[in-house]
Scaffold this active site. Structure first.
Site, PDB file in Angstrom:
ATOM      1  N   ASP A  42      -9.238 -63.595  -8.846  1.00 48.38           N
ATOM      2  CA  ASP A  42      -8.365 -64.508  -8.112  1.00 48.38           C
ATOM      3  C   ASP A  42      -8.666 -64.499  -6.619  1.00 48.38           C
ATOM      4  O   ASP A  42      -8.420 -65.468  -5.908  1.00 48.38           O
ATOM      5  CB  ASP A  42      -6.894 -64.160  -8.353  1.00 48.38           C
ATOM      6  CG  ASP A  42      -6.536 -62.784  -7.803  1.00 48.38           C
ATOM      7  OD1 ASP A  42      -7.224 -61.820  -8.190  1.00 48.38           O
ATOM      8  OD2 ASP A  42      -5.597 -62.690  -6.998  1.00 48.38           O
ATOM      9  N   MET A  59     -11.801 -64.031  -5.405  1.00 47.32           N
ATOM     10  CA  MET A  59     -13.108 -64.654  -5.204  1.00 47.32           C
ATOM     11  C   MET A  59     -13.022 -66.168  -5.221  1.00 47.32           C
ATOM     12  O   MET A  59     -13.887 -66.851  -4.679  1.00 47.32           O
ATOM     13  CB  MET A  59     -14.093 -64.176  -6.282  1.00 47.32           C
ATOM     14  CG  MET A  59     -14.530 -62.727  -6.103  1.00 47.32           C
ATOM     15  SD  MET A  59     -15.857 -62.283  -7.232  1.00 47.32           S
ATOM     16  CE  MET A  59     -14.998 -62.236  -8.790  1.00 47.32           C
ATOM     17  N   CYS A  60     -12.008 -66.719  -5.865  1.00 50.84           N
ATOM     18  CA  CYS A  60     -11.842 -68.173  -5.926  1.00 50.84           C
ATOM     19  C   CYS A  60     -10.799 -68.617  -4.898  1.00 50.84           C
ATOM     20  O   CYS A  60      -9.834 -67.893  -4.628  1.00 50.84           O
ATOM     21  CB  CYS A  60     -11.396 -68.610  -7.328  1.00 50.84           C
ATOM     22  SG  CYS A  60     -12.585 -68.183  -8.615  1.00 50.84           S
ATOM     23  N   THR A  61     -10.999 -69.792  -4.361  1.00 51.05           N
ATOM     24  CA  THR A  61     -10.032 -70.356  -3.426  1.00 51.05           C
ATOM     25  C   THR A  61      -8.852 -70.889  -4.226  1.00 51.05           C
ATOM     26  O   THR A  61      -8.974 -71.898  -4.934  1.00 51.05           O
ATOM     27  CB  THR A  61     -10.656 -71.490  -2.606  1.00 51.05           C
ATOM     28  OG1 THR A  61     -11.826 -70.988  -1.956  1.00 51.05           O
ATOM     29  CG2 THR A  61      -9.687 -72.010  -1.572  1.00 51.05           C
ATOM     30  N   VAL A  62      -7.721 -70.203  -4.131  1.00 52.50           N
ATOM     31  CA  VAL A  62      -6.556 -70.584  -4.920  1.00 52.50           C
ATOM     32  C   VAL A  62      -5.561 -71.280  -3.991  1.00 52.50           C
ATOM     33  O   VAL A  62      -4.853 -70.625  -3.211  1.00 52.50           O
ATOM     34  CB  VAL A  62      -5.911 -69.349  -5.585  1.00 52.50           C
ATOM     35  CG1 VAL A  62      -4.714 -69.781  -6.430  1.00 52.50           C
ATOM     36  CG2 VAL A  62      -6.934 -68.620  -6.445  1.00 52.50           C
TER      37      VAL A  62
END
Length: 717
Positions: A571, A573-576
């Site tokens: 979570d 590492m990803c742009t949330v």
């Protein structure tokens, strides 16, 4: 002469031939000068001697018509503002006559169709009549002005137009005595010799037998009527540069010249009711035909001896002269340039039109050229980079460079509007290059470039094997920032923004920063340093804009940027973020940049939002002075958006002298040490804290906390 059979004189009407360059010039004039004005503006048109060509099949002469020409030179470059004057006539060239005219460009097709065309032409005819009766119209050019009505559909590049060449309808009319015949060779020679001596052709010249008994004596039209004193009608000659090529019909300008000669006389005894007319056309040398060429001569006279009907004497004649369309009927014509134009140029003008409409209708002071000439560097070609690039392009920014080190993944196309599914196949295309190519597909006129580049970060040590590569990457980034006017920081991590922040501060560039949370965003502009910022820190005045240096992304940090990318969970590492927040933040950042570009102080403009003191609420900007503000509105330092409440906060932050990004300590160390200084920051996560003194501030804070005697209350008390 008067007993010879006569026929009604007919006149060949003008036919306009308009170069595409005329419409290009009108388009530019409409966009940049006229805007929504429909005031008449001066233009001019030209015509030359009537010419014929040989038909290759039949061998017969074919006339080229009675042509009047317009091109980009038809607009009077010396008249920057609309004017109703038709008196400025450029000098005539050899065998080419220039006519003055008025152009009225209507804003809608309805206005064009519903305009009172008879009244407009009659008004110009009245001006001609007044010149004749007052004697002020002394040249054929002044007696033959024209009118052009237009509507420019700049969306479809269709130009509707109708030209009128007002001519006074003489009553009684003119008739031709006998037939039109060839001109004697010696008269042609005399005319040409007169032209050479006077530096070119004139539309109309008076002639009579020379007092010596051989040759002709010439005079300008203004010499009438004294030139013909004691000269019998049979010896009075008018030499008329004739645009017509029809053997028996002289060109349209002759009508008003004859009206002048038959009315502009002090007494009836000198009134011209009969004269010899030479229609001077192409000569033998020009036509390639042995003989006198195509010039014609005939005697013209007023019907009924020139006696007007009862009640008509002295009245202004009727006015005619609207041009017929391609179908031979009275009506407007259409020039459709879309098929002739380069699609790229069509797109350029369409984009420009959308922006110009804002200036016409709402904001005349908007400086679009300053926006379009701004060179913008986008560091990051992901979700933020794609949306920022699209908004920049909509504002007319033509130079956009995108920098990124990653490739398009399968999750990108649905969130990043410059990518498609095919871009993510086979490992994915390089993001920066792919985004630049997409911008060019959307609008070929944009100068978009993609650069695949890794940006070194503080707290991320450089392996010896990568030292040379890292040095080249730093050098490339410095060159990119130096060659652009505005730098956008649109990367995923905090530490990746540090190096461009330092370089931008050193080069005094406008740096725009956009950062996202799940449902929040930050848009800010970094302050641009000026001389003696550290020594001259202004006092914060409540309610007034802060005039000191504004802070950067790192000015509120109490620790230096460090490695935040290692050991991240999925979570992290990803742009949330909420999907819509990126486009909101990106558009806000571009709008803030454009507002700054319109401000008199540009990137150095103070924030319009007062500095918030402790315990106070978000303050509103003071009333603006138009002379010292942006016409687009306020220029805050920071905008913090909260999508959960659909609320934005405008804030102002002061620059910190301990900042690890923009403080003079860091900037001077970079300018002095160059790559060696940067290498220390990359390798040592604590270097920047030691350099700026943040480590001492942190230590002092810890000591103060430990020295506090905390009272712990007994739970039972």
């Amino acid at each position: 002469m008067s007993s010879t059979a006569a026929t009604t004189t007919t006149f060949s009407p003008f036919s306009t031939t308009i170069s595409p360059s005329f419409w290009h010039a009108l388009t530019s004039l409409k966009l940049k000068v006229l805007k929504l004005s429909d005031e008449p503006i001066p233009i001019n048109a030209t015509y030359s001697k009537g010419r014929t060509v040989k038909d290759r099949k039949t061998g017969e002469d074919v006339g080229l018509g009675c042509l009047v020409e317009l091109d980009e030179r038809s607009f009077d470059k010396s008249t920057p503002a609309p004017s109703t004057s038709t008196t400025a006539i450029p000098p005539a060239s050899i065998d080419r006559i220039t006519l003055p005219g008025l152009l009225i460009n209507f804003n809608t097709i309805e206005d064009f169709k519903n305009s009172d065309k008879p009244a407009l032409l009659d008004k110009l005819g009245t001006e001609i009549w007044e010149k004749i009766t007052s004697g002020s119209g002394s040249t054929a050019e002044e007696l033959n002005p024209f009118l052009m009505l237009t509507f420019a559909d700049l969306k479809k590049y269709k130009y509707y137009y109708w030209c009128g060449f007002p001519a006074l309808l003489s009553k009684p009319g003119w008739e031709t005595v006998g037939e039109w015949g060839e001109v004697h060779g010696e008269e042609i020679d005399a005319i040409r010799e007169f032209q050479k001596e006077n530096g070119g052709s004139t539309a109309a010249t008076l002639a009579k037998p020379s007092a010596t008994g051989s040759g002709l004596e010439f005079a300008p039209l203004s010499s009438f009527p004294t030139f013909y004193d004691s000269v019998p009608p049979s010896s009075r000659t008018l030499i008329f540069l004739d645009p017509s090529s029809t053997p028996t019909s002289p060109g349209w300008p002759l009508r008003n010249i004859l009206s002048y000669l038959s009315h502009a006389t002090p007494n009836d005894s000198n009134r011209m009711t009969e004269l010899r007319v030479i229609s001077y056309r192409d000569t033998a040398e020009e036509s390639g035909v042995v003989g006198t060429g195509k010039s014609r001569v005939a005697v013209l006279r007023l019907k009924d001896g020139g006696v007007a009907a009862e009640g008509e004497e002295g009245k202004k004649p009727s006015v005619v002269g609207w041009e017929k369309n391609d179908k031979g009927k009275l009506g407007p014509r259409v020039a459709d340039l879309a098929p002739l134009m380069d699609p790229t140029r069509l797109a350029d003008q369409a984009v420009d039109l959308n922006l110009q409409l804002m200036r016409w209708r709402i904001m005349p002071s908007l400086n679009l050229e300053k926006v379009s000439s701004t060179k913008v560097l986008l560091l990051g070609a992901g979700t933020l980079g794609c949306y920022v690039a699209r908004t920049l392009m909509a504002w007319g920014v033509s130079k956009i460079t995108l920098v990124d080190s990653s490739t398009v993944s399968f999750s990108n196309p649905v969130r990043q509007p410059l990518f498609e599914f095919e871009d993510s196949l086979n490992g994915g295309k390089p993001k920066a290059e792919c985004a630049a190519a997409s911008l060019k597909k959307i609008y070929p006129g944009v100068d978009a470039t993609g650069v695949m580049l890794n940006i070194p970060m503080p707290g991320h040590p450089i392996a010896p094997a990568l030292m040379d590569k890292t040095k080249e990457e730093v050098k490339k980034l410095e060159e990119l920032i130096e060659s652009h006017d505005v730098v956008y920081l649109l990367m995923d991590s905090r530490e990746s923004r540090w190096l461009p922040t330092v370089i931008g501060a050193s080069m005094k560039k406008l740096v725009m920063n956009v950062a996202l949370g799940f449902d929040t965003f930050l848009v800010m502009r970094h302050g641009v340093a000026s001389e003696n910022d550290d020594e001259n820190v202004p006092v914060v005045v409540p309610g007034a804009p802060y005039t000191g240096k504004l802070g950067c992304y790192y000015c509120n940090d109490i620790v230096a940027p460090m490695d935040s990318l290692t050991d991240r969970t999925l979570d992290q590492m990803c742009t949330v973020t909420r999907p819509g927040i990126a486009s909101i933040a990106s558009s806000t950042a571009v709008e803030l940049m454009v507002s700054l570009l319109q401000h008199p102080k540009g990137a150095s403009a103070p924030s319009d939002i007062p500095v918030v003191s402790a315990g106070s609420q978000n303050q509103q900007p003071p009333e603006q002075d138009p002379s010292t503000s942006s016409p687009l509105g306020i220029v805050p330092h920071q905008i913090r958006g909260m999508l959960a409440q659909f609320h934005n906060m405008k804030m102002t932050g002061q620059a910190s002298n301990l900042c690890t990004g923009c403080s003079s300590t860091v900037v001077k160390a970079y300018e002095k040490g160059g790559f060696e200084m940067l290498l220390q920051a990359f390798d040592d996560a604590k270097y920047l804290e030691k350099l700026t003194g943040l480590d001492k501030l942190y230590a002092e804070s810890e000591e103060m906390m430990e020295s506090v005697d905390w009272d712990e209350e007994d739970e039972d008390e």
